[in-house]
Design a protein around this motif. Structure first.
Motif, short mmCIF file in Angstrom:
data_model
loop_
_atom_site.label_atom_id
_atom_site.label_comp_id
_atom_site.label_asym_id
_atom_site.label_seq_id
_atom_site.Cartn_x
_atom_site.Cartn_y
_atom_site.Cartn_z
N PHE A 58 8.18 -0.49 43.31
CA PHE A 58 9.18 -1.50 42.98
C PHE A 58 10.11 -0.94 41.91
CE2 PHE A 58 5.40 -4.09 44.14
CZ PHE A 58 5.92 -4.66 45.29
N VAL A 59 11.40 -1.01 42.15
CA VAL A 59 12.40 -0.61 41.18
C VAL A 59 12.80 -1.88 40.42
CG1 VAL A 59 14.67 0.44 40.83
CG2 VAL A 59 13.21 1.22 42.71
N THR A 60 12.55 -1.91 39.11
CA THR A 60 12.77 -3.11 38.31
C THR A 60 13.54 -2.78 37.04
OG1 THR A 60 10.83 -2.97 36.88
CG2 THR A 60 10.48 -3.89 39.09
N LYS A 61 13.91 -3.82 36.30
CA LYS A 61 14.55 -3.62 35.00
C LYS A 61 13.62 -2.92 34.02
CE LYS A 61 17.91 -7.33 34.68
NZ LYS A 61 18.35 -8.47 33.86
N SER A 62 12.31 -3.03 34.25
CA SER A 62 11.33 -2.43 33.34
C SER A 62 10.91 -1.04 33.78
CB SER A 62 10.10 -3.33 33.26
OG SER A 62 10.45 -4.57 32.71
N GLY A 63 11.46 -0.54 34.86
CA GLY A 63 11.08 0.78 35.35
C GLY A 63 10.45 0.68 36.73
N ILE A 64 9.83 1.77 37.17
CA ILE A 64 9.18 1.82 38.47
C ILE A 64 7.76 1.28 38.34
CG2 ILE A 64 8.39 3.31 40.35
CD1 ILE A 64 11.40 3.29 40.17
N LEU A 65 7.43 0.30 39.16
CA LEU A 65 6.08 -0.26 39.24
C LEU A 65 5.50 0.14 40.58
CD1 LEU A 65 7.02 -3.91 38.19
CD2 LEU A 65 6.20 -2.11 36.71
N THR A 66 4.22 0.45 40.63
CA THR A 66 3.57 0.87 41.87
C THR A 66 2.44 -0.09 42.21
OG1 THR A 66 4.04 3.17 41.30
CG2 THR A 66 2.44 2.81 43.03
N ALA A 67 2.35 -0.43 43.49
CA ALA A 67 1.25 -1.24 44.01
C ALA A 67 0.55 -0.44 45.10
CB ALA A 67 1.76 -2.56 44.57
N LYS A 68 -0.78 -0.44 45.04
CA LYS A 68 -1.56 0.35 46.00
C LYS A 68 -2.74 -0.47 46.49
CE LYS A 68 -4.03 3.78 44.38
NZ LYS A 68 -4.47 5.09 43.85
N LYS A 69 -2.97 -0.45 47.81
CA LYS A 69 -4.17 -1.08 48.37
C LYS A 69 -5.37 -0.23 47.96
CE LYS A 69 -2.35 -1.56 52.72
NZ LYS A 69 -2.40 -1.84 54.16
N VAL A 70 -6.44 -0.89 47.49
CA VAL A 70 -7.65 -0.19 47.07
C VAL A 70 -8.86 -0.89 47.66
CG1 VAL A 70 -6.64 0.70 44.93
CG2 VAL A 70 -7.81 -1.50 44.92
N PRO A 71 -9.99 -0.17 47.75
CA PRO A 71 -11.22 -0.81 48.23
C PRO A 71 -11.72 -1.85 47.23
CG PRO A 71 -11.53 1.57 47.95
CD PRO A 71 -10.15 1.24 47.48
N ALA A 72 -12.54 -2.77 47.72
CA ALA A 72 -13.13 -3.78 46.84
C ALA A 72 -13.94 -3.11 45.75
CB ALA A 72 -14.01 -4.73 47.65
N PRO A 73 -13.85 -3.61 44.52
CA PRO A 73 -14.65 -3.02 43.44
C PRO A 73 -16.14 -3.17 43.73
CG PRO A 73 -13.03 -4.59 42.60
CD PRO A 73 -13.01 -4.69 44.08
N GLU A 74 -16.92 -2.18 43.27
CA GLU A 74 -18.37 -2.23 43.49
C GLU A 74 -18.99 -3.34 42.65
OE1 GLU A 74 -20.29 1.53 43.00
OE2 GLU A 74 -18.62 2.59 43.95
N ASN A 75 -20.14 -3.79 43.09
CA ASN A 75 -20.94 -4.78 42.36
C ASN A 75 -20.26 -6.13 42.16
OD1 ASN A 75 -22.95 -2.80 42.09
ND2 ASN A 75 -21.99 -2.03 40.23
N THR A 76 -19.29 -6.46 43.00
CA THR A 76 -18.67 -7.78 42.87
C THR A 76 -19.25 -8.77 43.86
OG1 THR A 76 -16.90 -7.23 44.43
CG2 THR A 76 -16.46 -6.84 42.07
N GLY A 77 -19.94 -8.24 44.86
CA GLY A 77 -20.48 -9.12 45.89
C GLY A 77 -19.42 -9.59 46.87
N ILE A 78 -18.20 -9.06 46.75
CA ILE A 78 -17.12 -9.46 47.64
C ILE A 78 -17.03 -8.46 48.77
CG2 ILE A 78 -14.64 -9.84 47.82
CD1 ILE A 78 -14.67 -10.60 44.86
N SER A 79 -17.05 -8.96 49.98
CA SER A 79 -16.94 -8.08 51.13
C SER A 79 -15.98 -8.69 52.13
CB SER A 79 -18.32 -7.88 51.77
OG SER A 79 -18.82 -9.13 52.19
N GLY A 80 -15.83 -8.05 53.23
CA GLY A 80 -14.95 -8.58 54.27
C GLY A 80 -13.57 -7.98 54.21
N GLU A 81 -12.62 -8.72 54.73
CA GLU A 81 -11.26 -8.23 54.87
C GLU A 81 -10.34 -8.58 53.70
OE1 GLU A 81 -10.13 -6.25 57.40
OE2 GLU A 81 -12.25 -6.14 57.90
N ARG A 82 -10.89 -8.91 52.56
CA ARG A 82 -10.05 -9.24 51.40
C ARG A 82 -9.24 -8.02 50.97
NH1 ARG A 82 -13.34 -13.34 48.40
NH2 ARG A 82 -12.67 -15.18 49.54
N LEU A 83 -8.01 -8.28 50.61
CA LEU A 83 -7.11 -7.23 50.17
C LEU A 83 -7.18 -7.11 48.64
CD1 LEU A 83 -4.76 -5.22 50.66
CD2 LEU A 83 -3.22 -7.17 50.54
N PHE A 84 -7.42 -5.90 48.16
CA PHE A 84 -7.39 -5.64 46.72
C PHE A 84 -6.21 -4.73 46.44
CE2 PHE A 84 -11.59 -7.21 47.24
CZ PHE A 84 -11.89 -7.83 46.03
#
Length: 195
Positions: A109-135
């Protein structure tokens, strides 16, 4: 403003279920809409959504390199803001789930505050969250800080309910303060007897 259809969504950031978290509206502007969208119109749209922030995305075709880039602006119902974390997260979620293909894992993202980056990542370990949730992991631009003398701000301890100040840092761009107070905690132990 052109009268074409605008793709938009209201997304609850920081939430695992609907109607929780922090809502933000996200509007994707394209073609004539992007060219005609001025600050007054974006404020009007944000006022109509009546949420804390509304994000406006426009595809940035100036860079042929990957990852994809979008210009991103945030508006409250009354003014534009320089940075908004939950509306950035909502914008990334909107793009990853509605606009982009599954192969796209990073967007800038090009913003007034500079370049921001968003990246899809796997679910964090030990959260008990599984399935198709997007992190999504967000990378915000760093700002430079300089150390301040807390003596220059005599009301600081009073503002912090008498807490002793360890250090004070000031941003070089906006003059924001980061204050590290000394926090004393009392840890007590108790024995539990079961019958």
């Amino acid at each position: 403003m052109a009268k074409g259809a605008i793709q938009y969504a209201v997304i609850d950031a920081f939430a695992a279920e609907p109607f929780k978290g922090n809502p933000a509206a996200v509007c994707l502007l394209d073609g004539e809409e992007a060219a005609a969208a001025d600050e007054r119109w974006m404020r009007s749209v944000a006022a109509e959504f009546n949420l804390s922030e509304t994000a406006f995305l426009v595809r940035d075709h100036s860079s042929a390199a990957a990852p994809l880039r979008f210009r991103l602006r945030w508006f409250t119902p009354v003014a534009e803001v320089d940075l908004c974390g939950h509306a950035t997260l909502a914008s990334a979620h909107f793009l990853f789930t509605t606009v982009l293909t599954k192969q796209h894992v990073t967007v800038e993202f090009v913003t007034k505050s500079g370049i921001l980056t968003a990246k899809k990542v796997p679910a964090p370990e030990n959260t008990g969250i599984s399935g198709e949730r997007l992190f999504i992991e967000l990378d915000f631009p760093m700002i430079d800080l300089v150390e301040c003398d807390s003596a220059e701000m005599p009301l600081l301890p009073e503002t912090l309910n008498g807490a002793q100040v360890v250090s004070v840092w000031k941003s070089t761009t906006a003059g924001d303060l980061i204050v590290l107070p000394l926090i004393l905690s009392v840890i007590s132990s108790a024995s539990i007897t079961s019958f």
